[in-house]
Design an enzyme around this catalytic site. Structure first.
Site, PDB file in Angstrom:
ATOM      1  N   GLU A   1       0.858  -1.190   0.000  1.00 17.16           N
ATOM      2  CA  GLU A   1       0.000   0.000   0.000  1.00 17.16           C
ATOM      3  C   GLU A   1       0.887   1.230   0.000  1.00 17.16           C
ATOM      4  OE1 GLU A   1      -3.666   2.364   2.248  1.00 17.16           O
ATOM      5  OE2 GLU A   1      -2.634   0.772   3.346  1.00 17.16           O
TER       6      GLU A   1
ATOM      7  N   GLU B   1       4.896   4.906   3.632  1.00 17.32           N
ATOM      8  CA  GLU B   1       4.385   6.205   4.079  1.00 17.32           C
ATOM      9  C   GLU B   1       5.557   7.170   4.181  1.00 17.32           C
ATOM     10  OE1 GLU B   1       1.419   7.798   4.717  1.00 17.32           O
ATOM     11  OE2 GLU B   1       2.784   9.429   5.238  1.00 17.32           O
TER      12      GLU B   1
ATOM     13  N   ASP C   1      -3.221  11.775  -1.916  1.00 12.74           N
ATOM     14  CA  ASP C   1      -3.261  13.242  -1.926  1.00 12.74           C
ATOM     15  C   ASP C   1      -3.688  13.732  -3.317  1.00 12.74           C
ATOM     16  OD1 ASP C   1      -2.287  12.952   0.588  1.00 12.74           O
ATOM     17  OD2 ASP C   1      -0.283  13.716   0.187  1.00 12.74           O
TER      18      ASP C   1
ATOM     19  N   LYS D   1      -3.621  21.407  -8.046  1.00 19.39           N
ATOM     20  CA  LYS D   1      -3.090  22.327  -9.072  1.00 19.39           C
ATOM     21  C   LYS D   1      -2.568  21.541 -10.267  1.00 19.39           C
ATOM     22  CE  LYS D   1      -1.788  26.182  -6.130  1.00 19.39           C
ATOM     23  NZ  LYS D   1      -1.237  25.946  -4.777  1.00 19.39           N
TER      24      LYS D   1
ATOM     25  N   ASP E   1     -12.662   9.389  -2.298  1.00 19.61           N
ATOM     26  CA  ASP E   1     -13.957  10.079  -2.382  1.00 19.61           C
ATOM     27  C   ASP E   1     -13.804  11.356  -3.216  1.00 19.61           C
ATOM     28  OD1 ASP E   1     -12.390  11.522  -0.539  1.00 19.61           O
ATOM     29  OD2 ASP E   1     -14.189  12.444   0.292  1.00 19.61           O
TER      30      ASP E   1
ATOM     31  N   THR F   1     -10.483   2.014   5.093  1.00 17.78           N
ATOM     32  CA  THR F   1      -9.320   2.783   5.538  1.00 17.78           C
ATOM     33  C   THR F   1      -9.824   3.856   6.514  1.00 17.78           C
ATOM     34  OG1 THR F   1      -9.336   4.640   3.971  1.00 17.78           O
ATOM     35  CG2 THR F   1      -8.494   2.533   3.148  1.00 17.78           C
ATOM     36  N   GLU F   2      -8.890   4.530   7.180  1.00 23.41           N
ATOM     37  CA  GLU F   2      -9.294   5.605   8.100  1.00 23.41           C
ATOM     38  C   GLU F   2     -10.083   6.687   7.346  1.00 23.41           C
ATOM     39  OE1 GLU F   2      -6.074   4.360   8.440  1.00 23.41           O
ATOM     40  OE2 GLU F   2      -5.797   3.994  10.595  1.00 23.41           O
ATOM     41  N   TYR F   3      -9.561   7.102   6.194  1.00 18.94           N
ATOM     42  CA  TYR F   3     -10.230   8.149   5.418  1.00 18.94           C
ATOM     43  C   TYR F   3     -11.575   7.671   4.884  1.00 18.94           C
ATOM     44  CZ  TYR F   3      -6.466  11.642   5.257  1.00 18.94           C
ATOM     45  OH  TYR F   3      -5.552  12.614   5.566  1.00 18.94           O
ATOM     46  N   GLU F   4     -11.642   6.408   4.526  1.00 13.32           N
ATOM     47  CA  GLU F   4     -12.900   5.860   4.001  1.00 13.32           C
ATOM     48  C   GLU F   4     -13.981   5.914   5.079  1.00 13.32           C
ATOM     49  OE1 GLU F   4     -12.313   2.017   2.325  1.00 13.32           O
ATOM     50  OE2 GLU F   4     -14.403   1.739   1.748  1.00 13.32           O
TER      51      GLU F   4
HETATM   52  N1  SAH Z   1      -4.389   5.455   2.986  1.00 11.57           N
HETATM   53  C1  SAH Z   1      -4.797   6.156   4.204  1.00 11.57           C
HETATM   54  C2  SAH Z   1      -4.225   7.577   4.259  1.00 11.57           C
HETATM   55  C3  SAH Z   1      -4.674   8.498   3.157  1.00 11.57           C
HETATM   56  S1  SAH Z   1      -3.899  10.105   3.233  1.00 11.57           S
HETATM   57  C4  SAH Z   1      -6.315   6.166   4.289  1.00 11.57           C
HETATM   58  O1  SAH Z   1      -6.987   5.903   3.285  1.00 11.57           O
HETATM   59  O2  SAH Z   1      -6.844   6.440   5.368  1.00 11.57           O
HETATM   60  C5  SAH Z   1      -2.593   9.891   2.057  1.00 11.57           C
HETATM   61  C6  SAH Z   1      -1.305   9.402   2.726  1.00 11.57           C
HETATM   62  O3  SAH Z   1      -0.360   9.141   1.714  1.00 11.57           O
HETATM   63  C7  SAH Z   1      -0.670  10.437   3.641  1.00 11.57           C
HETATM   64  O4  SAH Z   1      -0.380   9.841   4.898  1.00 11.57           O
HETATM   65  C8  SAH Z   1       0.586  10.890   2.910  1.00 11.57           C
HETATM   66  O5  SAH Z   1       1.639  11.254   3.771  1.00 11.57           O
HETATM   67  C9  SAH Z   1       0.920   9.659   2.087  1.00 11.57           C
HETATM   68  N2  SAH Z   1       1.603   9.957   0.827  1.00 11.57           N
HETATM   69  C10 SAH Z   1       1.169  10.825  -0.110  1.00 11.57           C
HETATM   70  N3  SAH Z   1       2.015  10.886  -1.144  1.00 11.57           N
HETATM   71  C11 SAH Z   1       3.013  10.011  -0.861  1.00 11.57           C
HETATM   72  C12 SAH Z   1       4.187   9.639  -1.546  1.00 11.57           C
HETATM   73  N4  SAH Z   1       4.506  10.186  -2.724  1.00 11.57           N
HETATM   74  N5  SAH Z   1       5.003   8.728  -0.979  1.00 11.57           N
HETATM   75  C13 SAH Z   1       4.691   8.187   0.227  1.00 11.57           C
HETATM   76  N6  SAH Z   1       3.579   8.504   0.926  1.00 11.57           N
HETATM   77  C14 SAH Z   1       2.751   9.406   0.396  1.00 11.57           C
END
Ligand code: SAH
Length: 212
Positions: free
Chosen positions: A43, A68, A117, A121, A153, A192-195
């Protein structure tokens, strides 16, 4: 996700056996390192690790690696492992751009992107994890028959991700704009937490499963 700087998170991570500190040295040998005979799932951008920790517990024959970039977030995943250790799960603190230095060609069976993320932009489009630039990196490390799953989402990011597929040489097995309304796709779904957070607000969750 960026939590407030948590004092000592770097130090805790530097000493944790759940984190692989020289991941380049494990290139091509991840299954061996995890002690599994089954497929390797990773992941990218795992945040606090709820998704991958749940999967690793559910499927002990598979190997799991959570990636991460921020220590403050990774710390939470490490704490989950301290509470409930799993032999088949390891973490890496790294930027996903460097994936090809850490995983061998076609070493990975399955890639998960969850709530990546959005980088809204235009000039930052290359930083989006489902962009063609990242799909090219994933193409190198993923087995030819391997699959990538993406949930979000963020409809704008998802539309962008779907548009990137054809020019990058990928195709979708599955596309849904309302995962939680689809009984079949929800079978075995791990939140996931965000989900949890965004679906509780009433946001529909989009998902694709892609290959090439
Ligand atoms: N997957 C989790 C967190 C989503 S937030 C969930 O669904 O709950 C997105 C996470 O990805 C953040 O913690 C951010 O630090 C990490 N992230 C974003 N771009 C990244 C990258 N290029 N390399 C490693 N981690 C990254």
């Amino acid at each position: 996700m960026r939590l407030r700087n948590i004092t000592g998170s770097r130090e805790v991570i530097a000493e944790s056996d759940y984190v692989v500190h020289e991941p380049e040295a494990a290139k091509g040998r991840w299954r061996e390192l995890l002690g599994v005979a089954g497929p390797l799932h990773i992941e990218i951008g795992m945040g606090k690790g709820q998704f991958i920790h749940t999967l690793a517990g559910r499927y002990p024959e598979n190997g799991y690696v959570g990636i991460e970039k921020y220590s403050s977030v990774l710390l939470r995943a490490v704490q989950k492992m301290e509470a409930q250790p799993l032999p088949n799960l390891k973490f890496i603190r790294m930027e996903a751009e460097d994936l090809e230095n850490v995983f061998g060609r076609h070493e990975v069976d399955w890639i998960y992107l969850n709530f990546s993320d959005p980088w809204p932009k235009d000039r930052h489009a290359k930083r989006r994890l489902p962009s063609r630039e990242f799909l090219r990196r994933f193409d190198t490390i993923l087995k030819p028959e391997g699959r990538l799953e993406f949930k979000t989402d963020n409809r704008q990011l998802f539309d962008f991700a779907v548009e990137e597929l054809k020019p990058a040489g990928w195709y979708a097995d599955v596309i849904t704009y309302d995962l939680h309304g689809d009984e079949k796709l929800m079978d075995g779904n791990v939140m996931t937490e965000y989900e949890e957070k965004f679906s509780a607000l009433g946001n529909p969750i989009c998902k694709y499963i892609i290959g090439r």
